[in-house]
Design an enzyme around this catalytic site. Structure first.
Site, PDB file in Angstrom:
ATOM      1  N   GLY A 426     -42.605 -38.249   7.358  1.00 25.97           N
ATOM      2  CA  GLY A 426     -42.904 -37.130   8.234  1.00 25.97           C
ATOM      3  C   GLY A 426     -42.892 -35.836   7.455  1.00 25.97           C
ATOM      4  N   GLY A 431     -39.828 -29.099   6.063  1.00 24.00           N
ATOM      5  CA  GLY A 431     -39.935 -29.848   4.822  1.00 24.00           C
ATOM      6  C   GLY A 431     -40.368 -31.273   5.086  1.00 24.00           C
ATOM      7  N   ASP A 546     -37.198 -26.732  20.274  1.00 25.19           N
ATOM      8  CA  ASP A 546     -38.526 -27.291  19.956  1.00 25.19           C
ATOM      9  C   ASP A 546     -38.646 -28.675  20.587  1.00 25.19           C
ATOM     10  OD1 ASP A 546     -41.037 -27.407  18.961  1.00 25.19           O
ATOM     11  OD2 ASP A 546     -40.435 -27.884  16.904  1.00 25.19           O
TER      12      ASP A 546
END
Ligand SMILES: *[C@@H]1O[C@H](CO)[C@@H](O)[C@H](O)[C@H]1NC(C)=O
Ligand SMILES: *[C@@H]1O[C@H](CO)[C@@H](O)[C@H](O)[C@H]1NC(C)=O
Ligand SMILES: *[C@@H]1O[C@H](CO)[C@@H](O)[C@H](O)[C@H]1NC(C)=O
Ligand SMILES: *[C@@H]1O[C@H](CO)[C@@H](O)[C@H](O)[C@H]1NC(C)=O
Ligand SMILES: *[C@@H]1O[C@H](CO)[C@@H](O)[C@H](O)[C@H]1NC(C)=O
Ligand SMILES: *[C@@H]1O[C@H](CO)[C@@H](O)[C@H](O)[C@H]1NC(C)=O
Ligand SMILES: *[C@@H]1O[C@H](CO)[C@@H](O)[C@H](O)[C@H]1NC(C)=O
Ligand SMILES: *[C@@H]1O[C@H](CO)[C@@H](O)[C@H](O)[C@H]1NC(C)=O
Ligand SMILES: *[C@@H]1O[C@H](CO)[C@@H](O)[C@H](O)[C@H]1NC(C)=O
Ligand SMILES: *[C@@H]1O[C@H](CO)[C@@H](O)[C@H](O)[C@H]1NC(C)=O
Ligand SMILES: *[C@@H]1O[C@H](CO)[C@@H](O)[C@H](O)[C@H]1NC(C)=O
Length: 749
Positions: A426, A431, A546
């Site tokens: 991912g 990062g 989020d």
């Protein structure tokens, strides 16, 4: 450079002075006194050095000289009438004029002239002896035999020499050498103090061309024989009856020299310092000498003066810089050479480092030092920073729970095969996430920050602290971290089945399998519980910030695991539950939050409402319309549909059945979602309420599957909801439910 030049200048001046001073002394020494103080040292143009002298008290006994000034120039007279040509102190010689003995014939047997005066008066003081090294008894004539009779000590000496020639021509080839043809020479012994000449022949058979024969003891190197000396009485007239003779003199009556050329008080005549003595080579006694490096008169006090050898380069050679020193001189080879300058043997010093090389080496060294200093400075700074970070992180470590594992960089590198591209699972805003295998074959997800500045490190550490305090089965568990490096890394449990987003919208390998409503409800419940857990955490309230389907991971049994707390912020429990907006994803973003730039717990609720919609519609938060292809905002579309009571066609076909009860559940979920999507945050339910409502719906839905549905219970269950749309609830459709259940149990691994 400047001091160097100054030094050179100084040296030059010094050397110049050193070489000038003795020159001045030498200039003085051209007139230095060879005589005792107060004594005349000249007779005419002849220098008379002590021990010779012309006045009483001015000469050593036996060395008296008479100066006859009635002639011009004045003549120095030794003894009664012997004229002295010059005195030599160094060689202990004087040259005087000697008379020539001769005999002449006008016929073979008629001698018409002869003269032979004995040279006797030098012996009175025994000071002088004829020099056996410098003089030869010389006979000139073509029919001549001459004897020399003399005294040697108390004994007598006698010898002779004969000379013949057939004609004058027979001697012409002789070239000046005295070899018996017209000229004869014989050596004399040392110690001779008196001689006289006598003739051996009565008559002269060569009288016609050579009437006179000559014989005398004379300075050997003075005389060159020529034929002219045989003609007439040419030899006599040319020399005016005078030939030079060399006499050796010495200090005869004052012992011998006890140590050669050494300053010796045992040689009283040697008055000067820097003087010594030597035994005389002729007769008894000794002579005095200035020591080597000195010149002058050793017989007078301070008579010996230093020789400035540098002014006599032909005698004292020096290639280089000549430096006179007392009694000697030094010769420094020119710059860049070495060796014996006196022997003219200055050889070039092999230059190890020519000037350009020196400059180059200097530059390189300089640069190297500078670079070294720079490196040191940088290293120091880095190190300090590293230590500072370490200290900082140490602080964080202490804040974390002890059960967090701390990984070394090496371990992480091995686990990710040195951050191999293939291990990336991912890429997020913070990062990359790598899959790693620990030593015990345990799979982990390693989140590596892109780069870290102060803000990001703060966030990273923030997440560590948050996660270290979080222990919930539906939240991705933090196993450990690695803070050694500048880019800190977090090690999470590995959640194998990808994200909810993938499951619903595509990339998942399972996309072709239908997903039952039960599974979806369970995922929703678990996610809601996780978020509720975060929101109602006792010590700190945590905002996810989020919430989206991509941040809900699924394990191998499709249990939800909420992840990515990158944007999480701690909320002090008592404070206003607001935090500055950090980030959010389009389609999930709370519209209220868009205006205020502040996220709240209710922002998470809004975002979660979108996730619920995704679950039941299987559409992305921003989706492309199937017919027109235009981009649509899922939340807005759904709300408008709900108001038109036309949401059924938005539901995912996989979960829509004819079962009224199932549709009722869907209806309830839809309304819950819409509640969550209320424009005003205050109108939205809390996460706790959302979770509880979803739990109820899940229980209800599960009860449908067990065929134990009591309509009353259904009613009571539904009546507990705060939604007043119960009346619109369609009837459950049992047959389709079976099908869904079947799929549910066969949920893919
Ligand atoms: C050298 O001789 C002169 C005259 O004879 C005398 O005046 C002078 O003092 C002498 N100098 C030395 C150094 O003996
Ligand atoms: C002395 O003077 C005479 C005549 O002027 C000259 O011939 C002679 O060489 C001189 N001697 C010295 C030692 O100068
Ligand atoms: C000096 O020389 C002259 C001429 O040669 C001579 O007549 C005179 O006697 C000499 N004087 C002395 C003292 O020798
Ligand atoms: C004295 O004798 C030495 C050695 O023979 C010689 O070198 C020097 O020139 C002589 N000096 C004089 C003034 O004739
Ligand atoms: C001796 O005789 C030679 C030859 O006849 C002559 O030249 C010379 O003058 C004479 N000498 C004397 C002193 O008479
Ligand atoms: C030479 O004679 C003198 C006196 O006649 C005497 O004193 C001396 O010892 C003699 N020397 C030698 C070497 O015979
Ligand atoms: C010697 O030499 C000269 C010419 O060189 C010659 O005229 C003469 O006759 C010679 N004399 C004798 C005796 O040979
Ligand atoms: C003797 O001859 C040599 C060379 O042959 C010369 O140098 C020297 O001056 C001569 N001597 C005299 C007194 O003429
Ligand atoms: C040497 O001469 C000095 C004075 O000229 C005298 O005093 C001394 O006794 C003499 N020494 C000898 C050994 O003759
Ligand atoms: C000088 O002669 C004496 C006597 O012969 C001797 O003892 C002495 O060593 C000699 N000196 C040198 C310097 O040769
Ligand atoms: C110069 O010096 C070298 C050694 O320093 C030596 O081998 C050589 O013989 C010398 N040459 C002369 C001409 O003295």
């Amino acid at each position: 450079m400047a001091p160097m030049r100054r030094l050179q200048c100084f040296l030059f001046l010094t050397l110049t002075l050193i070489s000038l001073l003795p020159a001045a002394a030498l200039a003085a020494s051209t007139t230095f006194n060879m005589s005792l103080p107060g004594c005349p040292n000249k007779c005419g143009n002849i220098t008379i050095p002590y021990p010779f002298g012309t006045r009483p008290g001015c000469y050593r006994p036996g060395f008296d000289i008479t100066c006859n000034e009635s002639t011009t120039p004045a003549k120095a007279i030794m003894g009664t009438n012997i004229e002295v040509l010059d005195f030599n102190i160094t060689s202990a010689e004087i040259r005087v004029l000697n008379f020539i003995g001769y005999v002449c014939y006008n016929q073979n047997s008629q001698q018409n002239d002869t003269w032979s005066t004995p040279f006797s008066n030098i012996g009175e003081t025994k000071t002088y002896l004829f020099s056996h090294r410098r003089n030869k008894f010389t006979v000139i004539g073509c029919y001549s035999l001459a004897y020399i009779n003399g005294a040697q000590g108390n004994g007598s000496y006698s010898s002779g020499c004969a000379s013949f020639c057939q004609s004058l021509n027979s001697t012409t080839g002789n070239g000046g050498s005295c070899n018996g043809l017209g000229c004869c020479q014989t050596a004399i012994p040392a110690g001779l103090s008196y001689y006289e000449v006598s003739w051996g022949f009565n008559g002269n058979q060569a009288w016609s061309f050579n009437p006179c024969s000559y014989a005398a003891l004379m300075q050997e190197d003075w005389y060159n024989f020529t034929v002219d000396d045989l003609v007439g009485n040419g030899f006599y007239e040319r020399n005016q009856n005078n030939v030079p003779i060399v006499l050796d003199w010495a200090i005869r009556e004052n012992g011998t020299c006890l140590a050669s050329h050494v300053e010796s008080s045992a040689s009283p005549a040697c008055q000067s310092i820097h003087s010594g003595c030597d035994n005389t080579t002729n007769g008894d006694g000794y002579i005095c000498k200035c020591l080597q490096g000195y010149e002058g008169n050793p017989y007078v006090p301070n008579g010996c003066t230093d020789i400035n050898e540098c002014n006599i380069p032909n005698q004292y050679p020096c290639t280089g810089t000549c430096v006179n020193i007392e009694g000697n001189y030094e010769c420094l080879c020119p710059k860049g050479t070495r060796g014996d300058g006196k022997a003219g043997n200055c050889t070039k010093i092999p230059e190890n480092f020519p000037y350009p090389a020196k400059v180059a080496i200097g530059c390189i060294l300089g640069v190297a030092v500078l670079v070294g200093i720079c490196f040191l400075a940088i290293w120091h700074k880095q190190r300090r920073r590293y230590i500072k970070e370490k200290d900082e992180y140490k602080k964080y470590y202490e804040m974390m729970d002890n059960h967090l594992r701390v990984f070394g960089t090496k371990q992480i590198e091995i686990a990710t095969n040195n951050f191999d591209e293939n291990h990336i699972i991912g890429v997020g805003g913070h990062g990359k996430v790598y899959k790693g295998l620990l030593e015990n074959n345990m799979a982990v997800a390693i989140k590596k920050s892109k780069e870290i500045d102060e803000v990001q490190r703060g966030e990273f550490v923030n997440e560590i602290i948050l996660l270290s305090h979080i222990n919930h089965k539906n939240i991705v568990r933090l196993i450990g971290c690695c803070l050694e490096v500048q880019i800190p890394m977090l090690v999470y449990e590995y959640v194998p089945n990808g994200t909810l987003f993938d499951l619903l919208h595509g990339k998942s390998k399972n996309r072709n399998r239908p997903i039952s409503l039960g599974t979806r409800l369970r995922i929703a419940v678990e996610s809601a519980e996780a978020l509720d857990y975060l929101h109602s955490s006792i010590t700190h309230s945590i905002l996810h910030g989020d919430v989206k389907s991509a941040n809900i991971l699924l394990d191998d049994e499709y249990h939800a695991k909420v992840s990515d707390f990158g944007a999480s912020n701690l909320l002090p429990v008592d404070d206003a539950q607001i935090v500055e907006l950090v980030q959010g994803t389009r389609g999930y973003l709370d519209p209220e939050c868009l205006c205020t730039q502040i996220i709240t717990k209710k922002s998470d609720v809004y975002s979660f409402g979108v996730v619920i919609l995704e679950l039941i519609t299987r559409k992305k938060a921003i989706y492309a319309d199937n017919e027109t292809g235009e981009k649509k905002h899922l939340a807005s579309c759904f709300i408008s549909r709900l108001s038109k009571n036309k949401i059924h066609d938005m539901w995912d076909v996989e979960i829509v059945t004819n079962d009224e009860k199932v549709n009722l559940v869907l209806q309830e979920i839809s309304e819950l979602a819409v509640q969550c999507l209320s424009v005003r945050g205050d109108d939205r339910p809390t996460m706790k309420q959302v979770a509880e409502e979803l739990q109820k719906l899940l229980r209800f839905h599960t009860s449908l599957s067990s065929w134990q549905i009591d309509p009353e219970e259904t009613d009571s269950l539904l009546s507990e909801t705060k939604f007043d749309s119960v009346s619109d609830t369609p009837a459950f459709h049992s047959t389709n439910y079976m099908k869904v259940l079947e799929i549910d149990t066969e949920a893919p691994r």
